[in-house]
Design a protein around this motif. Structure first.
Motif, PDB file in Angstrom:
ATOM      1  N   HIS A   6       0.834  -1.205   0.000  1.00  0.00           N
ATOM      2  CA  HIS A   6       0.000   0.000   0.000  1.00  0.00           C
ATOM      3  C   HIS A   6       0.870   1.257   0.000  1.00  0.00           C
ATOM      4  CE1 HIS A   6      -3.523  -2.346   0.363  1.00  0.00           C
ATOM      5  NE2 HIS A   6      -3.538  -2.514   1.673  1.00  0.00           N
ATOM      6  N   LEU A   7       1.883   1.273   0.852  1.00  0.00           N
ATOM      7  CA  LEU A   7       2.775   2.430   0.915  1.00  0.00           C
ATOM      8  C   LEU A   7       3.498   2.623  -0.416  1.00  0.00           C
ATOM      9  CD1 LEU A   7       4.287   1.859   4.476  1.00  0.00           C
ATOM     10  CD2 LEU A   7       2.596   3.579   3.835  1.00  0.00           C
ATOM     11  N   PHE A   8       3.937   1.514  -1.001  1.00  0.00           N
ATOM     12  CA  PHE A   8       4.625   1.588  -2.289  1.00  0.00           C
ATOM     13  C   PHE A   8       3.688   2.112  -3.380  1.00  0.00           C
ATOM     14  CE2 PHE A   8       5.813  -0.458  -6.347  1.00  0.00           C
ATOM     15  CZ  PHE A   8       7.068   0.104  -6.523  1.00  0.00           C
ATOM     16  N   GLN A   9       2.436   1.662  -3.373  1.00  0.00           N
ATOM     17  CA  GLN A   9       1.471   2.162  -4.353  1.00  0.00           C
ATOM     18  C   GLN A   9       1.253   3.664  -4.187  1.00  0.00           C
ATOM     19  OE1 GLN A   9      -2.000  -0.526  -3.869  1.00  0.00           O
ATOM     20  NE2 GLN A   9      -1.752  -0.923  -6.057  1.00  0.00           N
ATOM     21  N   GLY A  10       1.188   4.127  -2.931  1.00  0.00           N
ATOM     22  CA  GLY A  10       1.031   5.557  -2.706  1.00  0.00           C
ATOM     23  C   GLY A  10       2.203   6.351  -3.241  1.00  0.00           C
ATOM     24  N   ILE A  11       3.406   5.823  -3.079  1.00  0.00           N
ATOM     25  CA  ILE A  11       4.590   6.480  -3.630  1.00  0.00           C
ATOM     26  C   ILE A  11       4.534   6.487  -5.149  1.00  0.00           C
ATOM     27  CG2 ILE A  11       7.103   6.330  -3.826  1.00  0.00           C
ATOM     28  CD1 ILE A  11       7.085   5.068  -1.005  1.00  0.00           C
ATOM     29  N   MET A  12       4.179   5.333  -5.737  1.00  0.00           N
ATOM     30  CA  MET A  12       4.129   5.224  -7.190  1.00  0.00           C
ATOM     31  C   MET A  12       3.044   6.102  -7.795  1.00  0.00           C
ATOM     32  SD  MET A  12       6.427   3.510  -8.646  1.00  0.00           S
ATOM     33  CE  MET A  12       5.604   3.377 -10.235  1.00  0.00           C
TER      34      MET A  12
END
Length: 716
Positions: A375-381
């Motif tokens: 989830h955190l990675f998706q938010g960054i992406m």
């Protein structure tokens, strides 16, 4: 009464199968696209000289995987909607009367920062009355948590609170608090509330200043928490409503039409590890206080310091402590409002971008669940994908320009798959696959509405299809503009430029600011012109492939203005374009809010003609407002001699010169000091008018004019 379902019945094996399906689909689609791209770049066996094209392939693969994740979510959502999903938290409740649902003591909190007081308190009025109609009002208390640093807004909030409590008999149930020190922004405001009063409540419903929730939805939300004691956060899927400008109407139409597909897909693979979006959600207070305190990040802003995007992190911390986070995606009656213009949306994204990039510190944090890291990675992406896309396009352009002297590849060359000739040009096949992933969910969403006979709620089948086509064209033009915005934000953050916490603009205008549009978009326009001219001169064929991107960039300023005109949005609604069920079949709460705000703004017309320091004037002159304000202040201990001299000097300057000579900080200091407010009120009414300074004589005349309509009534 026994329930048919609890979230404890969702076994790990089922969740693992769902996630394996989701990530396998992403992997297969991305692998296929990467294969097409590699063959298109190298057109034969790999050679050492092909290494120069490897960065292009890597960029493409990253971007395509990001697109594929959204497409797979929508595809699984289609499956869920057609086949049904037994693993959804709303099944916890049967068709039970609201009066019989189990509830716990709940605080409904609304953090605000320089928002329109009329919208805040009329929204609160609607929620309060709606809860009252359910017969379950006694289980709820309401808190307005203000961090407003505009003196006018502050006084307006206090007066509006007092009037609302009188009209609803809400004293002792509706509370207002203004923090002396606005530390750590919204998350700090909520944390301060929890430290002081959280122990009195089992649950907390968090709202934004533009949130509306029906009483029934709030009762059901809390009842679901009661039925599922392992759930720590339960997030609703708020619908965007009340859009006036074309931009806002496009956003709410897209969200309402395409959202159900994606939300059902999210619940399919999220299950008990969903996300918290910061508002329109219910939180279990005790574990939230114990486990969700935000850490300070190493270093200074923009990457270090306090976390701006707190919601994803709080969800991850709750999961780390063993509490589930669910998405009640099919719960009706949860609404919010979106930004009215493209520029306002970009300002909000600027803050979100910094907050999401801060999450890069947390990707390797200990003991977080893998899905929360994703989830955190998706938010960054969500933001980093824009500079990657821009870099991919620029590298592709430079690669093409660099090989002009070598001749171009045969455009008629067909694909080879397992030694079989497929009669489709390579570039066209790859382009088609990418466009399918982007636009097929839109087509499927329209098809679902038509299949289920819901097109009348969107203005009928013809208007629905026309609106969807126009929205798709508009989103295609806006995509490169947003790409440039986000790429700029990421670059600025990497260069160390932080962002300030500013008030969100929520009102529409019939006369957008051309100056702001030109200042905001001139760089995008120039970039598009230079890029387009270079491509047209050096590679005319490539220019036409780039034209959709270039068109959005070159027309960014006029497009921004066009989509900001409120009268065009109203005209589109009259024509039946971009209608949503929340407009054609509105909830009674939305209708009541619109009616109340119309009446409220009529009463407030005189205020708009007064001086910019009307709030301070009112707090000092009006006995009622002065009493309300002083009663809400925390009594100060006697300060040192220097502190007392400081306030004496401020009072003298205010009486002699009026507030124009004081800074905002000095005005706020006086407003925070009950002794000064009492003294100023007494002194001004004791002195004869001819002894007052010119500013205060004018203020007295304005105040006397308004006494025919009591000042408190101006806030309804």
């Amino acid at each position: 009464m026994p329930t048919a379902f609890t979230v404890e019945q969702v076994d790990k094996a089922r969740v693992s199968r769902r996630r394996a399906t989701f990530f396998s689909l992403i992997f297969l689609l991305t692998t296929l696209a990467a294969w097409f791209m590699a063959d298109l770049l190298w057109q034969g066996p790999f050679k050492i000289e092909n290494l120069a094209d490897l960065p292009l392939l890597v960029l493409f693969t990253i971007l395509f995987a990001h697109i594929a994740s959204g497409f797979c979510t929508a595809l699984l959502g289609l499956y869920v909607i057609n086949r049904g999903d037994t693993a959804r938290i709303s099944r916890t409740l049967r068709d039970e009367p609201l009066a019989q649902l189990p509830l716990g003591s709940t605080a409904i909190v609304m953090p605000v920062f320089n928002e329109d007081p009329s919208r805040i308190f009329e929204g609160l009025r609607v929620i309060y009355r709606s809860l009252e109609q359910t017969g379950r009002l006694n289980e709820f208390d309401f808190f307005i948590l203000s961090d407003s640093n505009d003196p006018n807004r502050w006084i307006q909030e206090e007066v509006a609170w007092a009037e609302l409590c009188k009209q609803l008999n809400g004293f002792g149930r509706i509370f207002y608090r203004k923090r002396r020190m606005a530390l750590n922004k919204k998350s700090g405001n909520v944390s301060d509330f929890l430290r002081r009063w959280g122990g009195n409540y089992r649950y907390m419903v968090v709202l934004d200043a533009d949130s509306i929730m029906t009483g029934g939805s709030i009762v059901k939300l809390v009842a679901m928490m009661e039925r599922n004691p392992t759930v720590g956060i339960l997030q609703t899927a708020p619908r965007i409503v009340n859009g006036v400008t074309p931009y806002a109407r496009l956003q709410q139409f897209a969200s309402r039409l395409y959202g159900p597909l994606f939300l059902a897909g999210l619940n399919y693979w999220h299950q008990g590890e969903s996300n918290f979006w910061g508002h329109n959600a219910v939180i279990r207070v005790a574990p939230f206080i114990q486990h969700a305190a935000l850490p300070d990040l190493p270093g200074r802003e923009p990457f270090g310091g306090r976390i701006l995007s707190h919601d994803f992190v709080e969800a991850a911390l709750m999961r780390r402590a063993g509490w589930k986070v669910w998405l009640a995606y099919d719960l009706e009656g949860s609404f919010e409002e979106g930004p009215p213009t493209l520029i306002d949306a970009a300002k909000r994204d600027r803050r979100w971008c910094q907050g999401n990039l801060q999450h890069s510190w947390l990707l390797s944090a200990p003991n977080l669940h893998p899905i929360n890291r994703f989830h955190l990675f998706q938010g960054i992406m969500g933001y980093v994908s824009s500079p990657i896309w821009l870099l991919f396009m620029l590298v592709s352009t430079l690669r093409l320009f660099g090989r002009m002297d070598e001749g171009t590849a045969d455009p008629a060359r067909f694909m080879m798959i397992f030694d079989h000739v497929v009669p489709v040009p390579q570039a066209l096949a790859l382009f088609g696959l990418t466009m399918t992933l982007i636009f097929l969910p839109k087509v499927l969403s329209v098809g679902l509405v038509l299949k289920h006979g819901r097109s009348a709620a969107y203005g009928g089948p013809v208007r629905l299809v026309i609106s969807a086509v126009l929205e798709t064209l508009a989103s295609a033009l806006l995509a490169p503009i947003n790409m440039m915005f986000h790429a700029k934000f990421v670059i600025y953050i990497l260069l160390g430029q932080g962002v300030s916490w500013v008030t969100q603009q929520r009102t529409a205008s019939d006369d957008p600011d051309w100056r702001e549009a030109i200042i905001t978009h001139w760089g995008q326009t120039l970039f598009g012109l230079v890029w387009g001219a270079s491509a047209y001169v050096l590679a005319p064929t490539f220019f036409w492939w780039l034209s959709p991107i270039l068109l959005g960039l070159v027309l960014s300023a006029p497009l921004s203005i066009l989509l900001s005109r409120a009268q065009l949005g109203r005209r589109a609604r009259e024509l039946g374009l971009f209608l949503t069920p929340d407009e054609t079949e509105p909830a009674p709460e939305l209708t009541e809010l619109e009616r109340n705000l119309g009446e409220c703004y009529q009463h407030m017309l005189p205020i708009r003609e007064l001086r910019r320091d009307f709030g301070l004037m009112q707090a000092i002159l009006d006995p009622y407002v002065n009493a309300v304000h002083v009663s809400l202040l925390r009594q100060r201990r006697p300060g040192s001699y220097s502190v007392r001299r400081y306030f004496v000097e401020l009072r003298r300057r205010l009486l002699a010169d009026g507030p124009d000579k004081l800074t905002t900080r000095e005005k706020l200091a006086l407003l925070l000091d009950p002794e000064s407010m009492n003294w100023l009120h007494e002194q001004l009414w004791k002195q004869p008018p001819d002894k007052l300074s010119p500013w205060w004589r004018l203020a007295m005349r304005q105040y006397n004019v308004l006494t025919a309509t009591p000042v408190t009534a101006l806030y309804r």
